[in-house]
Design an enzyme around this catalytic site. Structure first.
Site, PDB file in Angstrom:
ATOM      1  N   GLY A 208       0.835  -1.201   0.000  1.00 58.61           N
ATOM      2  CA  GLY A 208       0.000   0.000   0.000  1.00 58.61           C
ATOM      3  C   GLY A 208       0.864   1.242   0.000  1.00 58.61           C
ATOM      4  O   GLY A 208       2.057   1.173  -0.298  1.00 58.61           O
ATOM      5  N   ASN A 209       0.255   2.388   0.323  1.00 58.42           N
ATOM      6  CA  ASN A 209       1.045   3.621   0.435  1.00 58.42           C
ATOM      7  C   ASN A 209       0.435   4.487   1.526  1.00 58.42           C
ATOM      8  O   ASN A 209      -0.546   4.114   2.155  1.00 58.42           O
ATOM      9  CB  ASN A 209       1.141   4.340  -0.913  1.00 58.42           C
ATOM     10  N   PHE A 210       1.020   5.676   1.733  1.00 61.49           N
ATOM     11  CA  PHE A 210       0.670   6.494   2.901  1.00 61.49           C
ATOM     12  C   PHE A 210      -0.505   7.440   2.670  1.00 61.49           C
ATOM     13  O   PHE A 210      -0.776   8.289   3.509  1.00 61.49           O
ATOM     14  CB  PHE A 210       1.885   7.312   3.349  1.00 61.49           C
TER      15      PHE A 210
END
Ligand code: PMT
Length: 402
Positions: A208-210
């Protein structure tokens, strides 16, 4: 919309009273005339001097001024006001308002007010969740008051949950929306993507990412405020506040996001792609939890995800406006411009991690809008709701020049 409006700002005794100063400032900036009424306990949290300095009017807390005997008429105030907003509204004041307990100037004025009343609750999560608070809020709603729902997040108690007073910018937006007669995007359908996508490795792990969704949810809210009929396709985020008028479709992966977008795209006039979509998914996703091996590490094989913005760009009609986002770390304008043409966008909103106050998770952003003719508009750092308003104003200009 608020220019010349008479607003009573009621402040009650909760820690969120510090945000009332910002709210008063924003209301004044929007052209409103603001009269602050504080409950006695509100004065323990923020001084009347702060509020009177910001509004240019003495704060009213008592029924009369002790040394002069000057009477403050709650009836006259109730007639003067175009709107009354109580922010923060504690559980105590909400209870008093619901049951007509007029033992202070604020509740007495509330009972006399002819104008619409907006209530922005703020309290700890357990107080917020208590059945008596819900019942009192339901009563206030049933009397025609507007409840500005609190958001979730870290509270003064350091517990995490629902009970944070809505941000002053959003409260001002709610009031502006109320007073706005004709909305510039009325009749337009908008699609917004927000948040990250999660690409599963196995049932318990993902890539995923932030992205927090703050930027995309702000865009969806701002489009709805401007009158658009908004569908928000959101990856997994939590704690984001969404206008009641936005239709939310929750997805997890890029492929799910693509399918949700394709379902509505043919009907859409404006699309803003602010999601941080994973470029790759796991080709050898495991159906069972991958076990830790003693002497080897698992081999994750990646496959390219579809490009959602480019897919929509490939079938874009003349009346459709497609706007992308680009989060860059270097060679910003060139990279963003390449994405703009590769995905057949009308404009791209560049934000760079090299700019202080920009990017994932934080409450602010600094954007530059680049359009397909090469025009570049740079904006200063602002809160994400303000950035969203700038973007929506840009969209309104584009649509009126189309
Ligand atoms: O959510 P926040 O924490 O508030 O953070 C906001 C943000 C930083 C995520 C947001 O402002 C932002 O910049 N979003 C785009 C992130 C990005 O880097 O996008 P990109 O450069 O990978 O993609 C460019 C454009 O194509 C974007 O509009 C993206 O949504 C879209 N895209 C990308 C890949 C893909 N497979 N499909 C897409 O549609």
């Amino acid at each position: 919309m608020l220019k010349g409006k008479h607003i009573i700002l009621g402040v009650t005794g909760g820690i969120a009273a510090y945000k009332s100063a910002q709210l008063a400032r924003l209301l004044i900036k929007a052209g409103a005339e603001v009269q602050v009424i504080m409950t006695p306990s509100a004065r323990e949290f923020i001084t009347p001097l702060t509020m009177s300095t910001l509004t240019g009017k003495p704060v009213i807390t008592e029924f009369f001024t002790a040394n002069t005997g000057e009477w403050h008429s709650h009836v006259d105030l109730g007639i003067w006001a175009d709107a009354m907003v109580i922010a923060p509204a504690t559980a105590c004041t909400i209870g008093k308002m619901a049951h007509g307990v007029a033992d202070n100037m604020l509740v007495t004025t509330y009972l006399s007010a002819k104008a619409p009343v907006f209530v922005a609750p703020a309290m700890d999560l357990d107080m917020m969740a208590h059945p008596s608070t819900s019942a009192n809020l339901s009563l206030l709603r049933s009397y025609g008051n507007h409840i500005i729902e609190p958001t979730s997040g870290e509270l003064a108690s350091h517990l995490i949950g629902k009970g944070r007073m809505e941000e002053p910018e959003r409260i001002v937006q709610v009031l502006s929306d109320y007073f706005s007669e004709s909305k510039p995007l009325k009749g337009k359908r908008a699609l917004v993507t927000a948040g990250p996508t999660y690409e599963r490795i196995d049932p318990v792990r993902y890539i995923g990412n932030f992205s927090s969704g703050k930027m995309g949810y702000s865009v969806a809210n701002a489009l709805a405020s401007a009158g658009a009929d908004v569908t928000l396709v959101s990856g997994p985020v939590s704690g984001q506040n969404l206008s009641k008028n936005v239709c939310l479709i929750k997805v997890e992966s890029a492929i799910e996001m693509l399918n949700a977008c394709k379902d509505v795209w043919h009907d859409v006039d404006i699309a803003v792609m602010s999601a941080a979509v994973a470029d790759y998914r796991v080709a050898n996703q495991s159906q069972c939890k991958i076990k830790r091996e003693r002497d080897s590490v698992p081999n994750i094989v990646l496959a390219k995800n579809p490009d959602i913005a480019a897919t929509l760009g490939g079938t874009k009609k003349d009346h459709q406006l497609l706007i992308g986002f680009a989060l860059e770390t270097d060679n910003e304008v060139q990279n963003a411009t390449d994405k703009l043409s590769r995905k057949n966008l009308d404009a791209i909103v560049l934000n760079s991690l090299r700019d202080a106050g920009s990017g994932f998770g934080i409450d602010t952003n600094k954007i530059t809008i680049i359009d397909k003719t090469g025009n570049i508009i740079a904006y200063p750092v602002k809160s994400k709701p303000e950035v969203a308003t700038d973007l929506v104003n840009y969209i309104i200009d584009c649509i009126s020049n189309k």
